[in-house]
Design a protein around this motif. Sequence first.
Motif, short mmCIF file in Angstrom:
data_model
loop_
_atom_site.label_atom_id
_atom_site.label_comp_id
_atom_site.label_asym_id
_atom_site.label_seq_id
_atom_site.Cartn_x
_atom_site.Cartn_y
_atom_site.Cartn_z
N LEU A 9 6.56 50.91 5.00
CA LEU A 9 7.05 52.26 5.28
C LEU A 9 7.11 52.52 6.78
CD1 LEU A 9 7.96 54.99 4.17
CD2 LEU A 9 5.55 55.69 4.08
N LYS A 10 6.07 52.11 7.49
CA LYS A 10 6.03 52.31 8.94
C LYS A 10 7.14 51.52 9.63
CE LYS A 10 2.66 52.74 12.64
NZ LYS A 10 1.24 52.59 13.03
N THR A 11 7.38 50.30 9.15
CA THR A 11 8.44 49.48 9.71
C THR A 11 9.80 50.14 9.49
OG1 THR A 11 7.18 47.45 9.35
CG2 THR A 11 9.54 47.21 9.65
N PHE A 12 10.03 50.63 8.27
CA PHE A 12 11.31 51.27 7.94
C PHE A 12 11.55 52.50 8.80
CE2 PHE A 12 13.98 54.08 5.23
CZ PHE A 12 15.10 53.26 5.16
N ILE A 13 10.53 53.32 8.98
CA ILE A 13 10.65 54.51 9.82
C ILE A 13 10.92 54.11 11.27
CG2 ILE A 13 9.39 56.48 10.78
CD1 ILE A 13 7.92 56.67 8.07
N GLY A 14 10.26 53.02 11.70
CA GLY A 14 10.50 52.51 13.06
C GLY A 14 11.95 52.12 13.26
N TYR A 15 12.53 51.50 12.26
CA TYR A 15 13.96 51.13 12.34
C TYR A 15 14.84 52.38 12.41
CZ TYR A 15 13.79 46.07 11.51
OH TYR A 15 13.62 44.72 11.64
N LEU A 16 14.52 53.37 11.60
CA LEU A 16 15.34 54.58 11.57
C LEU A 16 15.36 55.29 12.92
CD1 LEU A 16 14.46 56.11 8.07
CD2 LEU A 16 16.45 54.74 8.71
N LYS A 17 14.29 55.13 13.68
CA LYS A 17 14.21 55.78 15.00
C LYS A 17 14.97 55.00 16.07
CE LYS A 17 9.66 57.92 14.27
NZ LYS A 17 8.23 57.92 14.70
N ARG A 18 15.44 53.80 15.72
CA ARG A 18 16.10 52.94 16.70
C ARG A 18 17.49 52.53 16.19
NH1 ARG A 18 12.86 49.64 20.04
NH2 ARG A 18 14.85 48.70 20.60
N PRO A 19 18.53 53.35 16.44
CA PRO A 19 19.88 53.00 15.99
C PRO A 19 20.34 51.64 16.47
CG PRO A 19 19.81 55.29 16.72
CD PRO A 19 18.48 54.68 17.09
N ASP A 20 19.84 51.20 17.63
CA ASP A 20 20.25 49.89 18.15
C ASP A 20 19.73 48.74 17.29
OD1 ASP A 20 17.69 50.70 19.01
OD2 ASP A 20 17.70 49.32 20.69
N LEU A 21 18.78 49.05 16.39
CA LEU A 21 18.23 48.02 15.49
C LEU A 21 18.82 48.10 14.08
CD1 LEU A 21 14.44 48.10 16.46
CD2 LEU A 21 16.19 46.53 17.29
N TYR A 22 19.74 49.03 13.84
CA TYR A 22 20.32 49.16 12.50
C TYR A 22 20.96 47.87 11.99
CZ TYR A 22 19.66 54.27 12.57
OH TYR A 22 19.13 55.53 12.60
N PRO A 23 21.68 47.11 12.84
CA PRO A 23 22.26 45.84 12.33
C PRO A 23 21.19 44.90 11.78
CG PRO A 23 23.27 46.42 14.41
CD PRO A 23 22.11 47.36 14.23
N GLU A 24 20.04 44.82 12.45
CA GLU A 24 18.97 43.95 11.98
C GLU A 24 18.34 44.50 10.70
OE1 GLU A 24 16.12 40.80 11.81
OE2 GLU A 24 18.17 41.06 12.55
N LEU A 25 18.24 45.81 10.58
CA LEU A 25 17.72 46.41 9.35
C LEU A 25 18.60 46.01 8.16
CD1 LEU A 25 15.89 48.29 7.73
CD2 LEU A 25 17.32 50.21 8.48
N GLY A 26 19.91 46.07 8.35
CA GLY A 26 20.82 45.65 7.29
C GLY A 26 20.63 44.20 6.91
#
Length: 256
Positions: A8-25
């Motif tokens: 959950l903490k990792t997912f929220i961390g991604y949401l706060k960083r739009p520049d990391l959205y490609p890696e989240l996908g």
Amino acid sequence: MSEITRVLKTFIGYLKRPDLYPELGRKIIKNTVNRGNAFKGKEKTNSWAAERAVSQEEAISTLFGFEINRFRDEFRDVLTDAAQREKECPVKMGGPGALELIYYACEFASAQKVVETGVAYGWSSLASLLSLAKRNGTLYSSDMPYLAQDGDQYVGYVVPENLRSHWKLFRFADKESLPKIFSENPVFDVLHYDSDKSYNGRVWAYSELYKHLKKGGVFISDDIGDNSAYQDFCEKNNIETTVVEYEGKYIGVFIK
């Protein structure tokens, strides 16, 4: 920290960083659709690696012509200070690997430019920088933020201040960091891979890194026994590789 809290903490961390959205996908796909590919060919490659593995000492002597013991003697104080900093660090990350292999690869190549993927405490970074500083060279590093641990401030923690002027750290996934790095500098003397352990991640990164390695440069990949990506890459490109057994794991290294 429980697994659910970490995710959950990792997912929220991604949401706060739009520049990391490609890696989240990519991570969502890797952990769902491509989940079975992470360890593809692991049994095959571990058998292959075990048959040809040599010690770090033998690899350094054969490939680079150096005596391994000189490293620990020459940098005793630096390494002692780095170990103390790791001990004091409140965030736990990966420990030191085959530092001598990295250092002597840089010495062999008279490295001016080195690229590495994966930093954590910065042990491999330190090994490269100790060589690069002699020639006023530069280390380019790619490392994802530690979103679940609030550990960003501790990435590279063991690297002393006097070496940091030779270091450029890119805090994105490899697929974003490496194009940025290669746009700054297109050819490297030494490459060290220690990031995405998945089969698909390695296949992509190995190919990209290899294109930017100079003839006579050194390619190093940690943890090649996780899957068959490294073996497959070497066989596809007719590369004669050395395999180093270090602390129960396998490292691949070859000179281009």
